[in-house]
Motif scaffolding. Structure first.
Motif, PDB file in Angstrom:
ATOM      1  N   GLN A  51      -8.810  -3.728   7.501  1.00 48.31           N
ATOM      2  CA  GLN A  51      -7.872  -3.905   6.556  1.00 48.31           C
ATOM      3  C   GLN A  51      -8.115  -4.681   5.283  1.00 48.31           C
ATOM      4  O   GLN A  51      -7.743  -4.108   4.227  1.00 48.31           O
ATOM      5  CB  GLN A  51      -6.759  -4.737   7.236  1.00 48.31           C
ATOM      6  N   ALA A  52      -9.066  -5.525   5.417  1.00 54.88           N
ATOM      7  CA  ALA A  52      -9.267  -6.314   4.229  1.00 54.88           C
ATOM      8  C   ALA A  52     -10.141  -5.554   3.476  1.00 54.88           C
ATOM      9  O   ALA A  52     -10.110  -5.498   2.307  1.00 54.88           O
ATOM     10  CB  ALA A  52     -10.055  -7.721   4.858  1.00 54.88           C
ATOM     11  N   ALA A  53     -11.028  -4.773   4.114  1.00 56.76           N
ATOM     12  CA  ALA A  53     -12.093  -4.073   3.284  1.00 56.76           C
ATOM     13  C   ALA A  53     -11.122  -2.741   2.655  1.00 56.76           C
ATOM     14  O   ALA A  53     -11.836  -2.439   1.476  1.00 56.76           O
ATOM     15  CB  ALA A  53     -13.145  -3.234   4.074  1.00 56.76           C
ATOM     16  N   THR A  54     -10.268  -2.410   3.351  1.00 60.36           N
ATOM     17  CA  THR A  54      -9.403  -1.155   2.602  1.00 60.36           C
ATOM     18  C   THR A  54      -8.830  -1.651   1.497  1.00 60.36           C
ATOM     19  O   THR A  54      -8.913  -1.183   0.228  1.00 60.36           O
ATOM     20  CB  THR A  54      -8.394  -0.650   3.385  1.00 60.36           C
ATOM     21  N   VAL A  55      -8.151  -3.012   1.425  1.00 64.91           N
ATOM     22  CA  VAL A  55      -7.452  -3.669   0.355  1.00 64.91           C
ATOM     23  C   VAL A  55      -8.378  -3.859  -0.698  1.00 64.91           C
ATOM     24  O   VAL A  55      -8.299  -3.604  -1.886  1.00 64.91           O
ATOM     25  CB  VAL A  55      -6.677  -4.789   0.738  1.00 64.91           C
ATOM     26  N   SER A  56      -9.639  -4.198  -0.391  1.00 62.55           N
ATOM     27  CA  SER A  56     -10.583  -4.703  -1.466  1.00 62.55           C
ATOM     28  C   SER A  56     -11.088  -3.427  -2.134  1.00 62.55           C
ATOM     29  O   SER A  56     -11.304  -3.442  -3.247  1.00 62.55           O
ATOM     30  CB  SER A  56     -11.650  -5.613  -0.734  1.00 62.55           C
ATOM     31  N   ALA A  57     -11.330  -2.338  -1.216  1.00 60.21           N
ATOM     32  CA  ALA A  57     -11.767  -1.094  -1.950  1.00 60.21           C
ATOM     33  C   ALA A  57     -10.939  -0.422  -2.709  1.00 60.21           C
ATOM     34  O   ALA A  57     -11.187  -0.360  -3.821  1.00 60.21           O
ATOM     35  CB  ALA A  57     -12.035  -0.008  -0.709  1.00 60.21           C
TER      36      ALA A  57
END
Ligand code: ADP
Ligand code: MG
Length: 592
Positions: free
Chosen positions: A314-320
């Motif tokens: 989730q965090a990676a998706t938002v960051s991406a």
């Protein structure tokens, strides 16, 4: 300071983003693919271990076959060693791939930021951009280090375990599977709570961060006005808030682990009881039961950690999303393809033709502003603070684009100029001088290039009276500039900037209160140098000193976004209009 918290936004998987991320890995895809090839091997070995235990018990321990047991123990050991080696390889390869991708993303982001115009940086706080380039990229890396990649391995292992459990004893397998939803629900509940409280921690940490930054930056002022007590109280309040939030978060974290641990034990107890019965009836061997218990442990572990991985995703998706969003932000000011690059012969004219400009929305700074500076003419621009003088200089170098109308340099719209060429023609000595990390000499050579001869540098320094500044530095020209020149005074920096402009040799020159921080004595000395600098060029000088105004060919008085009066000093004074009033206020009327 406060950002949208990644965990407030639900999406953990977005196929469009994933495809783009996959695209970013292209140059390092061999690494990624190779590490993925190792996953099935790891899964197979993981599944093999309990099976070896089963064989050891059923075939050798229960029959008292010592040599056989030794053989199987050796096989088990070999299995462990290979597994260990593969795990090291996977971890190394995925992390290396992740670091490569991070490196590439950081490089792409920086290159992209360099192409953005001034308006972009007005809108984006530096702190947020730093987060994009550093933290968000780091979060994406987590996908490689502990997230998506590991899930692939987990799914393989889980699938294999399900099959083997069914083979061993399907009834027992069904009992285990029936408990999965209970366990998953329990873990989900505590994880939700833990995440909620973790979010609280993050918000409070951000608040503390913001406060600390402001407070440290303003420490000199805080001490000056004796506000330390009050600041300390504010800090204590925020600090306490953070601690309370952390306590709460720790509680749920502990509950999560202990709770899942406890449920796992309950399952084992149930299996022992039920499975023991199966052994007694002969439906299952003793070794089979032991293997089953081991599989159960390996079955629940990935399910428990799935939540954690979900959070990482989730965090990676938002960051991406943010990183790609930034990469997609088209620069507002782009050098036109095939723009004019030809150098201007001598001094070029500058014209503003019905220029409307606002930094934001309809807050017009310039309203239908028109004026013409002839080639080689020296114009002084005067007007109260905030009237838009610096803005005019910024529009000349196309730091911003006009909303309506045209800015022309050398008879050509600035939007038709190649951006680099335009900025080589139009030199600016800004109000706030920016010096780069590096030596004084590096800073002088900026723009002039390495071609500048040492004599030219010396001459520029002498002319601008910056030679005295250099002489006063312990290492002279080799002096390192620290932190954008904070080891120099504002006045010293301005003198260096004038020397820099001399070396730069532009055809149009804009001086934005270039000597405002220089003492009158030095200013008198520089004046000769400025004469030299301005000779043979078109210049727009934003003046705060009478001396500069008086030597101008024409004076432009800026009022309400327009040039309202223009003429020579004496003429304008005689008119008794805006200029005479401004003159009265600014210089107390002591004039010629
Ligand atoms: N980067 C910016 N973003 C938004 N508004 C700005 C920005 N820079 C200047 N302004 C506003 O534009 C007006 C003109 O500013 P400026 O050209 O710097 O004035 P001057 O140089 O005459 O003192 C001011 O009202 C100022 O608040
Ligand atoms: Mg200004």
């Amino acid at each position: 300071m406060t950002e949208t918290d990644p965990e407030l936004l639900g999406k953990a998987y977005d196929s469009r983003l994933m495809r783009r991320l996959w695209g970013v890995t292209r140059p390092h895809r061999r690494l990624v693919l190779f590490s993925m090839l190792l996953f099935p091997a790891v899964a197979a070995l993981e599944l093999l271990q309990p099976w070896l235990t089963k064989i050891a018990i059923d075939r050798y321990i229960l029959t008292g076959d010592w040599p056989g047991l030794s053989r199987i123990a050796a096989a088990y050991l070999a299995c462990l060693l290979v597994l260990y080696g593969l795990r090291v390889a996977i971890s190394y390869l995925t992390q290396v791939a992740g670091q490569q991708v991070m490196h590439d993303l950081r490089a792409a982001l920086f290159a992209h930021l360099q192409r953005q115009g001034a308006a972009f940086f007005d809108r984006s706080p530096v702190g947020r951009l730093m987060t994009r380039v550093l933290s968000d990229v780091e979060a994406i890396n987590e996908l490689f280090a502990s997230g998506a990649m590991a899930v692939v391995g987990d799914v393989l292992t889980l699938g294999g375990i399900v099959v083997l459990m069914l083979v061993l004893n399907w009834e027992l397998a069904m009992v285990t599977f029936a408990l999965v939803p209970v366990l998953a629900a329990g873990a989900a509940y505590f994880r939700l709570k833990a995440r909620e409280s973790y979010r609280g921690v993050r918000t409070r940490l951000a608040r503390l961060n913001g406060f600390l930054q402001e407070s440290l930056q303003g420490m000199a002022v805080i001490q000056l006005v004796a506000r330390e007590r009050r600041e300390a109280e504010l800090f204590a309040g925020l600090n306490g808030d953070l601690r309370r939030a952390q306590f709460r978060s720790t509680f749920f974290d502990s509950m999560l682990y202990a709770g899942v641990e406890g449920m796992g034990s309950a399952v084992v107890a149930l299996l022992l009881w039920y499975g023991g019965g199966q052994v007694l009836t002969g439906a299952l061997t003793f070794g089979g039961l032991v293997a089953f218990l081991e599989y159960t442990g390996r079955f629940f572990l990935p399910i428990r950690d799935l939540g954690a991985k979900y959070t990482v995703m989730q965090a990676a998706t938002v960051s991406a999303e943010r990183v790609f969003g930034l990469l997609d932000a088209e620069p507002g000011i782009i050098s036109p393809a095939g723009g004019a690059v030809a150098g201007l012969p001598g001094a070029a004219a500058v014209e503003f033709r019905n220029v409307w400009f606002a930094y934001e929305g309809e807050d017009w700074v310039l309203r239908d502003c028109s004026f013409m500076v002839a080639g080689g003419e020296r114009v002084a621009l005067v007007g109260p603070t905030g009237e838009g003088k610096s803005t005019i200089v910024r529009l000349m170098t196309r730091a911003y684009d006009v909303s309506r109308g045209q800015v022309l340099v050398g008879g050509r719209d600035v939007r038709e100029w190649d951006l680099g060429a335009l900025r080589r023609q139009v030199g600016v000595v800004p109000q706030e001088v920016f010096l780069f990390t590096g030596t004084v000499e590096d800073n002088l050579r900026v723009g002039a290039g390495a071609a500048a001869q040492n004599e030219e540098i010396e001459r520029a320094l002498r002319t601008s009276r910056a030679d005295r500044v250099v002489a006063s530095l312990p290492n002279g020209l080799r002096q390192e500039i620290r932190e954008r020149g904070h080891n120099l005074s504002q006045g010293q920096r301005q003198l260096l900037a004038i020397a820099r402009a001399l070396l730069y040799n532009p055809s149009v020159l804009a001086l934005d209160e270039a000597t405002s921080s220089v003492d009158p004595e030095s200013e008198a000395l520089i004046r000769a140098g400025l004469e030299e600098l301005l000779r043979g060029r078109t210049s727009v000088v934003i003046a705060h000193r009478l001396s500069t105004i008086q030597t101008a060919d024409r004076i432009f008085v800026l009022h309400r976004g327009q040039v309202r009066e223009s003429g020579r000093h004496a003429e304008l004074l005689a008119q008794g209009g805006l200029y005479s009033r401004l003159y009265e206020l600014q210089f107390g009327g002591i004039g010629p």
